[in-house]
Design a protein around this motif. Sequence first.
Motif, PDB file in Angstrom:
ATOM      1  N   THR A  27       0.887  -1.305  -0.031  1.00 26.82           N
ATOM      2  CA  THR A  27      -0.113   0.017   0.128  1.00 26.82           C
ATOM      3  C   THR A  27       0.667   1.494  -0.115  1.00 26.82           C
ATOM      4  O   THR A  27       0.514   2.327  -0.034  1.00 26.82           O
ATOM      5  CB  THR A  27      -0.790   0.102   1.197  1.00 26.82           C
ATOM      6  N   GLU A  30       0.492   1.110  -3.878  1.00 26.92           N
ATOM      7  CA  GLU A  30      -0.519   0.517  -4.819  1.00 26.92           C
ATOM      8  C   GLU A  30      -1.809   0.986  -4.117  1.00 26.92           C
ATOM      9  O   GLU A  30      -1.730   0.884  -2.982  1.00 26.92           O
ATOM     10  CB  GLU A  30      -0.328  -0.942  -4.884  1.00 26.92           C
ATOM     11  N   VAL A  31      -2.951   1.142  -5.303  1.00 25.46           N
ATOM     12  CA  VAL A  31      -4.328   1.891  -4.894  1.00 25.46           C
ATOM     13  C   VAL A  31      -5.065   0.374  -4.923  1.00 25.46           C
ATOM     14  O   VAL A  31      -6.340   0.558  -4.893  1.00 25.46           O
ATOM     15  CB  VAL A  31      -4.614   3.010  -5.561  1.00 25.46           C
ATOM     16  N   PRO A  33      -6.098  -3.786  -4.580  1.00 26.25           N
ATOM     17  CA  PRO A  33      -5.849  -4.752  -3.698  1.00 26.25           C
ATOM     18  C   PRO A  33      -4.791  -5.557  -4.132  1.00 26.25           C
ATOM     19  O   PRO A  33      -4.455  -5.754  -5.471  1.00 26.25           O
ATOM     20  CB  PRO A  33      -7.097  -5.658  -3.703  1.00 26.25           C
ATOM     21  N   LEU A 121       1.955   8.385  -4.833  1.00 24.23           N
ATOM     22  CA  LEU A 121       1.392   8.417  -3.316  1.00 24.23           C
ATOM     23  C   LEU A 121       2.097   9.220  -2.326  1.00 24.23           C
ATOM     24  O   LEU A 121       3.246   9.190  -2.313  1.00 24.23           O
ATOM     25  CB  LEU A 121       0.929   7.036  -3.075  1.00 24.23           C
ATOM     26  N   PHE A 146      -6.964   8.718  -1.802  1.00 25.81           N
ATOM     27  CA  PHE A 146      -7.315   7.404  -1.560  1.00 25.81           C
ATOM     28  C   PHE A 146      -7.321   7.074  -0.136  1.00 25.81           C
ATOM     29  O   PHE A 146      -6.599   7.481   0.675  1.00 25.81           O
ATOM     30  CB  PHE A 146      -6.071   6.431  -2.266  1.00 25.81           C
ATOM     31  N   ARG A 147      -7.988   5.851   0.135  1.00 30.34           N
ATOM     32  CA  ARG A 147      -8.163   5.178   1.659  1.00 30.34           C
ATOM     33  C   ARG A 147      -7.237   3.866   1.479  1.00 30.34           C
ATOM     34  O   ARG A 147      -7.717   3.069   1.001  1.00 30.34           O
ATOM     35  CB  ARG A 147      -9.264   5.291   2.166  1.00 30.34           C
ATOM     36  N   LEU A 148      -6.130   3.894   2.217  1.00 23.59           N
ATOM     37  CA  LEU A 148      -5.295   2.858   2.012  1.00 23.59           C
ATOM     38  C   LEU A 148      -4.891   2.408   3.511  1.00 23.59           C
ATOM     39  O   LEU A 148      -4.455   3.220   4.283  1.00 23.59           O
ATOM     40  CB  LEU A 148      -3.888   3.035   1.390  1.00 23.59           C
ATOM     41  N   ALA A 149      -5.091   1.079   3.905  1.00 13.47           N
ATOM     42  CA  ALA A 149      -4.853   0.694   5.210  1.00 13.47           C
ATOM     43  C   ALA A 149      -5.471   1.583   6.186  1.00 13.47           C
ATOM     44  O   ALA A 149      -4.808   1.784   7.301  1.00 13.47           O
ATOM     45  CB  ALA A 149      -3.458   0.415   5.389  1.00 13.47           C
ATOM     46  N   TYR A 152      -6.240   8.092   5.135  1.00 18.93           N
ATOM     47  CA  TYR A 152      -6.307   8.747   3.715  1.00 18.93           C
ATOM     48  C   TYR A 152      -4.893   9.065   3.249  1.00 18.93           C
ATOM     49  O   TYR A 152      -3.899   9.477   4.032  1.00 18.93           O
ATOM     50  CB  TYR A 152      -7.087   9.893   3.927  1.00 18.93           C
ATOM     51  N   ASP A 155      -2.645  11.838  -3.614  1.00 22.05           N
ATOM     52  CA  ASP A 155      -2.210  11.457  -4.852  1.00 22.05           C
ATOM     53  C   ASP A 155      -1.418  12.627  -5.389  1.00 22.05           C
ATOM     54  O   ASP A 155      -2.024  13.721  -5.604  1.00 22.05           O
ATOM     55  CB  ASP A 155      -3.389  11.218  -5.851  1.00 22.05           C
TER      56      ASP A 155
END
Length: 165
Positions: A27, A30-31, A33, A121, A146-149, A152, A155
């Motif tokens: 993450t 990467e955005v 899965p 990111l 993006f919302r990752l792990a 927010y 980008d």
Amino acid sequence: MPDPNIRSAVRDDGGTLGALDRAAWSTLHEVVPAPVPPYRPFFNESHPPDACLVAELAGAVVGYIRLVRPTPLTSNAHVRQIQGLVVAATARRHGVGRALLEAACAEAGRQGATRITLRVLGHNAAARALYTAGGFAVEGVLPGEFRLAGRYVDDVLMGRSLTAY
């Protein structure tokens, strides 16, 4: 460690590059899965072998960079976009990313581009430092895109000229 050999990808590199891509998934950059079997082919219509440069150290593939036209529009045919840069964990901090970035800029120029762009990111400090060292500047930020792990993440849009205009 010797300088990496940078070459154009060939269709037979697809399996190796796909495995490299999956091993590097995080993450941090990467955005989408994490990949699960059955895996998609590495090369496709949008990203054929000739849109990819490969880095080798001692004959082993240790990284790649994808370089494409961002749109099919004639009005921005002078722009190339980096849509992926991966270096194997074992080859990081050995100049592979820098060599791939330099080769992509040179290739973009050979293709007639006068400008090159990318997206990174906001929390990927190592990649942002690499791009900044390669002459790229932040040209825009999409806050919290993006919302990752569970958090927010911005980008960040970066670009550089390949000419003095």
